[in-house]
Design a protein around this motif. Structure first.
Motif, mmCIF file in Angstrom:
data_model
loop_
_atom_site.group_PDB
_atom_site.id
_atom_site.type_symbol
_atom_site.label_atom_id
_atom_site.label_comp_id
_atom_site.label_asym_id
_atom_site.label_seq_id
_atom_site.Cartn_x
_atom_site.Cartn_y
_atom_site.Cartn_z
ATOM 1 N N LYS A 85 31.608 13.660 36.953
ATOM 2 C CA LYS A 85 31.468 12.776 38.107
ATOM 3 C C LYS A 85 32.831 12.545 38.756
ATOM 4 N N GLN A 86 32.812 12.293 40.074
ATOM 5 C CA GLN A 86 34.050 11.977 40.776
ATOM 6 C C GLN A 86 34.309 10.481 40.640
ATOM 7 N N GLU A 87 35.074 10.124 39.611
ATOM 8 C CA GLU A 87 35.365 8.732 39.327
ATOM 9 C C GLU A 87 36.676 8.649 38.550
ATOM 10 N N ASP B 147 41.286 9.157 39.772
ATOM 11 C CA ASP B 147 40.161 10.090 39.875
ATOM 12 C C ASP B 147 40.620 11.526 40.140
ATOM 13 N N SER C 51 36.137 16.126 39.674
ATOM 14 C CA SER C 51 34.809 16.759 39.688
ATOM 15 C C SER C 51 34.831 18.156 40.301
#
Length: 376
Positions: free
Chosen positions: A253-255, A342, A361
């Protein structure tokens, strides 16, 4: 208080004059020191400005980007003198902008190479050019198209060779029929064994290999990064040829994420470890203490330290082994965070450490696993 001279009629005034002269000397010395500090900052600032302005004389993008980074470091060393902090930030911005210009230029060259390609080697060259700028525009799609074209031409060439090979095989079989006696058969077998043995590249054993040499372990070739305390630290060679290690994201995930919690760490220490290595080989792979330090340039927190059997290099380790990593010739993830939580830092093809990082991600970088193996 000073000492009055012998000839002085008024000792009190003599004391005052002596103290005044001493005070003037002290003040002059202090001013001189202050002037030296000021001149030192001014000199450093001037050098940084000259370095920044050298970009007008530099043509190659890589050198220009490196020059901006050097100028930024010089401005940061000056501190708060004049507009040094602002110029340092501007140099960092220009470095990133130069990298984007380099990608754009490389992209156009790759498109031209693809358009003019007429052979498998031509498409392979274009594929590698797109690979160097993974993530830029539709480079990944263009790379896949080049790969398909290359594979089609290679299959076509193999079919032609197969046709010629059938005729040659008939001749070989006829000759072989002449040498069917046991004596000739034994001699022929020995000859084949010698040819096969001589064709294989002889790699040093893990115990005999030195840092920078290739060894074989788990069916793959690895570069020895260093040897210490009956253990060798290895990094995978030709990761681009392993399907599972191509275009794998640092995190699903993009976090904001650190190495401790990223999905790539989980996959390397379970799926990859259990698939690639046998039980005996896994026993030789040591559980390693992995320090996760902050990003040296941006100060982004690296999270908690971990213990892993398979891990990635950090920004600090990549600098330490940079001479060996030149042989990999691919862009791959580092475990150190980038400029923001991120993103993750990575090593470019050149190779150069890109500490401002890439979105976690993104599937546009390779994964180069690192393991520590017992030599005994």
């Amino acid at each position: 208080m000073g000492v009055p001279c012998r000839k002085c009629v008024d000792p009190l005034n003599c004391y005052n004059r002596t103290d005044k002269r001493n005070n003037e000397k002290t003040t002059m010395a202090d001013n001189k020191k202050s002037s030296i500090v000021y001149e030192s900052q001014e000199s450093l600032y001037a050098k940084a400005v000259r370095t920044m302005e050298m970009d007008k004389l530099i043509v190659q993008f890589a050198f220009k980007e490196e020059n901006y980074c050097k100028a930024a470091e010089m401005f940061e060393e000056v501190g708060d003198y004049l507009d040094a902090p602002q110029l340092a930030a501007e140099c960092r911005r220009l470095a990133e902008s130069t990298q984007e210009e380099a990608k754009k230029y490389q992209y156009q060259r790759a498109l031209t190479q693809k358009k003019e390609a007429k052979s498998a080697k031509g498409y392979e060259k274009a594929e590698k050019m797109f690979q160097e700028i993974c993530g830029y525009q539709d480079s990944q799609q263009q790379m896949e198209e080049c790969r398909r074209c290359r594979e089609q031409l290679q299959k076509k060439r193999k079919r032609k060779k197969a046709g010629k090979g059938l005729g040659l095989l008939a001749v070989v079989l006829a000759v072989a029929a002449f040498f069917l006696s046991p004596q000739w058969n034994t001699l022929w077998t020995k000859l084949l064994i010698r040819v096969e043995a001589s064709s294989k590249e002889k790699l040093p054993s893990l115990k005999a290999a030195e840092a920078g040499e290739l060894v074989e372990f788990g069916g793959y070739q690895w570069y020895v990064l260093e040897k210490q305390n009956s253990a060798a630290k290895l990094i995978l060679y030709h990761a681009e040829q392993v399907e599972e290690l191509r275009y794998r994201a640092y995190h699903e995930k993009q976090e904001a994420v650190t190495w401790e919690d990223c999905s790539l760490r989980e996959w390397l220490n379970h799926d990859f470890l259990n698939t690639v290595f046998s039980e005996k080989e896994q026993e030789r792979i040591l559980l390693t203490d992995v320090p996760n330090e902050k990003n040296e340039t941006y100060g982004t927190d690296g999270g908690k330290d971990t213990q892993d059997k398979v891990f990635l290099l950090s920004e600090k380790e990549a600098k330490q082994y940079q001479d060996i990593l030149k042989s990999l010739k691919i862009a791959f993830w580092l475990r150190t965070p980038g400029a923001s939580p991120d993103t993750a830092a990575y090593m470019s093809v050149r190779p150069r450490i890109m500490d401002y990082g890439y979105p976690v991600s993104s599937p546009n970088l390779y994964t180069c696993p690192v393991i520590c193996v017992s030599i005994e």
